[in-house]
Write an enzyme that holds these catalytic residues in place. Structure first.
Site, PDB file in Angstrom:
ATOM      1  N   SER A  22       0.819  -1.222   0.000  1.00 54.45           N
ATOM      2  CA  SER A  22       0.000   0.000   0.000  1.00 54.45           C
ATOM      3  C   SER A  22       0.852   1.272   0.000  1.00 54.45           C
ATOM      4  CB  SER A  22      -0.943   0.005   1.210  1.00 54.45           C
ATOM      5  OG  SER A  22      -0.213  -0.180   2.409  1.00 54.45           O
ATOM      6  N   ASN A 109      -2.030  -2.500  13.090  1.00 51.88           N
ATOM      7  CA  ASN A 109      -3.488  -2.322  13.057  1.00 51.88           C
ATOM      8  C   ASN A 109      -3.937  -1.075  13.812  1.00 51.88           C
ATOM      9  OD1 ASN A 109      -3.315  -4.681  11.684  1.00 51.88           O
ATOM     10  ND2 ASN A 109      -4.328  -5.955  13.233  1.00 51.88           N
ATOM     11  N   THR A 154     -40.233  26.989  -9.493  1.00 49.67           N
ATOM     12  CA  THR A 154     -40.536  25.631  -9.041  1.00 49.67           C
ATOM     13  C   THR A 154     -40.795  24.861 -10.332  1.00 49.67           C
ATOM     14  OG1 THR A 154     -42.922  25.988  -8.890  1.00 49.67           O
ATOM     15  CG2 THR A 154     -41.637  26.442  -6.905  1.00 49.67           C
ATOM     16  N   HIS A 155     -40.420  23.607 -10.362  1.00 46.63           N
ATOM     17  CA  HIS A 155     -40.535  22.791 -11.588  1.00 46.63           C
ATOM     18  C   HIS A 155     -39.791  23.432 -12.764  1.00 46.63           C
ATOM     19  CE1 HIS A 155     -43.883  20.786  -9.424  1.00 46.63           C
ATOM     20  NE2 HIS A 155     -44.206  22.021  -9.081  1.00 46.63           N
ATOM     21  N   SER A 276     -14.147  25.662 -27.929  1.00 48.70           N
ATOM     22  CA  SER A 276     -14.354  24.454 -28.717  1.00 48.70           C
ATOM     23  C   SER A 276     -13.281  24.386 -29.791  1.00 48.70           C
ATOM     24  CB  SER A 276     -15.740  24.499 -29.372  1.00 48.70           C
ATOM     25  OG  SER A 276     -15.772  23.663 -30.512  1.00 48.70           O
ATOM     26  N   LYS A 282     -17.883  29.276 -29.508  1.00 50.17           N
ATOM     27  CA  LYS A 282     -18.267  28.659 -28.230  1.00 50.17           C
ATOM     28  C   LYS A 282     -17.443  29.127 -27.050  1.00 50.17           C
ATOM     29  CE  LYS A 282     -20.265  24.832 -28.062  1.00 50.17           C
ATOM     30  NZ  LYS A 282     -21.453  24.481 -27.329  1.00 50.17           N
ATOM     31  N   ASN A 284     -17.561  27.555 -23.252  1.00 46.81           N
ATOM     32  CA  ASN A 284     -18.261  26.497 -22.514  1.00 46.81           C
ATOM     33  C   ASN A 284     -18.002  26.541 -21.003  1.00 46.81           C
ATOM     34  OD1 ASN A 284     -19.296  25.397 -24.899  1.00 46.81           O
ATOM     35  ND2 ASN A 284     -17.430  24.194 -25.244  1.00 46.81           N
ATOM     36  N   GLU A 289     -19.383  21.962 -15.290  1.00 50.63           N
ATOM     37  CA  GLU A 289     -19.753  20.602 -15.708  1.00 50.63           C
ATOM     38  C   GLU A 289     -18.872  19.556 -15.043  1.00 50.63           C
ATOM     39  OE1 GLU A 289     -19.706  20.622 -20.018  1.00 50.63           O
ATOM     40  OE2 GLU A 289     -21.107  22.296 -20.069  1.00 50.63           O
ATOM     41  N   TYR A 316      -9.427  -6.572  12.718  1.00 45.83           N
ATOM     42  CA  TYR A 316      -8.814  -6.067  11.492  1.00 45.83           C
ATOM     43  C   TYR A 316      -8.797  -7.129  10.396  1.00 45.83           C
ATOM     44  CZ  TYR A 316      -5.559  -4.304   8.059  1.00 45.83           C
ATOM     45  OH  TYR A 316      -5.001  -3.896   6.872  1.00 45.83           O
ATOM     46  N   GLN A 321      -7.723  -1.999   4.005  1.00 44.29           N
ATOM     47  CA  GLN A 321      -6.703  -1.204   3.330  1.00 44.29           C
ATOM     48  C   GLN A 321      -7.308  -0.433   2.145  1.00 44.29           C
ATOM     49  OE1 GLN A 321      -2.536  -2.593   2.901  1.00 44.29           O
ATOM     50  NE2 GLN A 321      -3.049  -2.867   0.741  1.00 44.29           N
ATOM     51  N   LYS A 324      -8.343   3.595   1.854  1.00 47.54           N
ATOM     52  CA  LYS A 324      -7.496   4.768   1.666  1.00 47.54           C
ATOM     53  C   LYS A 324      -7.660   5.449   0.322  1.00 47.54           C
ATOM     54  CE  LYS A 324      -4.679   2.926   5.076  1.00 47.54           C
ATOM     55  NZ  LYS A 324      -5.629   1.782   5.092  1.00 47.54           N
TER      56      LYS A 324
END
Ligand code: ARG
Length: 457
Positions: A22, A109, A154-155, A276, A282, A284, A289, A316, A321, A324
């Protein structure tokens, strides 16, 4: 050097070593590992288990290793299994026999349980600081926009007028709760597992409360089997982080919509936009995003750790492990996202004129027109119907409620008088809503005062 060669007669298969190791990721908490070891030997000496000289040698050796890793003169090789073996091996190489006593009364441990808690605690502090900076930026936007009118939805349909301060204020509450969740997680994790040994404590007269206090914990954990196998705090943290990402993602979604050609409520700064390769026109909102997209990673880590933990018997097991990489990736992802988001929102410009025009044009004042009738004695249900007719008239004639003449109003209901225009202006619609939590300026100013005090804490 291996920590456990004694009872083996064969070399470890190389693929097994690679699969089991690890170090490539747990090197991330080398500082916390060394910090924990220093506290451990300090306690061992106080209890008469190590001599003062041994303790001093070990601490000097460990401090040297910490320094050399930090300045890059000691680098991680593939030989050691994990950060714990790496540090111990180098300590022995540097100071000889005294170094072999470091691990007295300790197991990897309880060591790894400690390291991960220390690391998590430090990272929670950092994330909290980033959230506070974000909140300060949101507060500034709010303060400047208590009279910037925009439609509330709303909606995703225009509903009632609000202000930009009010809309941003919703996110202020979310990120405030996120900070409080992180602080709860920290409170619960802040008990020290060191001294729990492999699973059943040790026979040495350790002073667990003392090492806990050296490391800034509120006390020692009370069950050694639980101590070495508890990963609840990581699941809590990943859940806190998932909620933070959910909030950022919702906010990003709105910014993407607001930044679209159709809305144009905001313009993301050039420095936070991308272009773009084919379409020259463009610009963006890639950052928004990406933050929205990275939410999936963090949710994934939460589900992964929950799933890994669900069938693990006490105490343990190596499965743990796996905690992590998910935790590290999520922590780094969230830190990056908050920082980028803060930069994006604080450089973004708000097109107040467009927002206000949009609030004027979507019948967001229809409820207030109905309230006007109610205030003149019309029952609410009837008022609702009358305003429905007004709206229909406006749609047919391509008008807003404010464009209608008084004759047109009266043709639908004689109750309307000249004061209807004032009653349904954007300013009135908003400023009349003054119960605490509403967008009215008075209510908003009170909330802003509370926010100011909160940020000064
Ligand atoms: N690298 C291990 C982990 O992250 C350290 C603990 C190893 N303990 C053991 N019994 N093999 O969990």
């Amino acid at each position: 050097m291996k920590l456990w060669g004694g009872r083996f007669t064969k070399e470890t298969n190389q693929l097994v070593h690679n699969f089991n190791a690890s170090l490539s990721f747990d090197q991330k908490f080398y500082k916390q590992d060394i910090e924990g070891s220093i506290a451990h030997v300090t306690m061992l000496e106080k209890q008469g288990i190590l001599t003062e000289d041994e303790k001093d040698q070990i601490i000097a050796g460990l401090s040297g290793i910490m320094e050399d890793i930090s300045n890059g003169s000691l680098s991680f090789d593939d030989e050691a299994e994990d950060i714990h073996s790496f540090v111990e091996a180098h300590l022995i190489e540097r100071i000889g026999d005294a170094g072999k006593k470091l691990h007295t009364g300790r197991s990897r441990n309880d060591q790894v349980a400690l390291d991960m808690k220390l690391y998590t605690r430090d990272e929670i502090e950092e994330i909290d600081g980033l959230l506070k900076t974000l909140l300060t930026n949101l507060y500034n936007i709010m303060k400047d926009n208590t009279k910037t009118y925009m439609p509330g939805f709303t909606h995703l349909q225009k509903a009632q007028p609000v202000t930009l301060a009010h809309h941003i204020g919703a996110y202020f509450e979310m990120f405030k709760r996120d900070r409080s969740r992180l602080s709860d997680t920290k409170k619960r994790l802040n008990l020290c597992p060191l001294g729990s040994g492999a699973l059943a404590g040790t026979t040495y007269p350790l002073d667990r409360a003392y090492s806990a206090s050296l490391l800034g914990f509120d006390g020692a954990t009370l069950n050694s089997m639980d101590s070495v196998s508890d990963r609840d705090y990581l699941i809590e943290l990943l859940s806190d982080l998932s909620i933070i990402m959910m909030h950022l993602s919702r906010f990003c979604e709105e910014i993407i919509v607001w930044n679209s050609n159709e809305y144009q409520f905001v313009e993301i700064d050039d420095s936070y936009s991308t272009g773009s390769s084919i379409m020259p026109q463009k610009k963006n909102p890639d950052i928004a995003e990406l933050v929205r997209g990275k939410t999936g990673r963090v949710y994934g880590s939460l589900m992964s750790l929950l799933t890994t933990m669900k069938g693990i018997p006490l105490a343990y097991n190596k499965d743990m492990q796996e905690d992590k990489e998910w935790a590290f990736d999520s922590i780094d992802t969230v830190k990056g996202c908050i920082a980028l988001f803060t930069g994006m929102i604080s450089t973004m410009s708000f097109r107040k004129d467009v927002m206000e025009k949009s609030a004027m044009n979507g019948f967001t004042n229809a409820t207030d027109a109905a309230d006007y009738l109610v205030n003149h004695g019309v029952p609410f249900r009837d008022a609702h119907g009358i305003v429905g007719q007004l709206v229909l008239f406006c749609i047919d004639n391509n008008k807003s409620l404010l464009d209608m003449t008084l004759e047109e109003y009266k043709a639908i209901s004689p109750v309307f008088e000249n004061d209807i225009y004032e009653a349904i202006s954007l300013e009135t619609c908003v400023s009349k809503r003054n119960t605490i939590g509403a967008p009215g300026t008075e209510a908003m100013n009170e909330v802003l005062k509370l926010h100011e005090a909160y940020l000064a804490e």
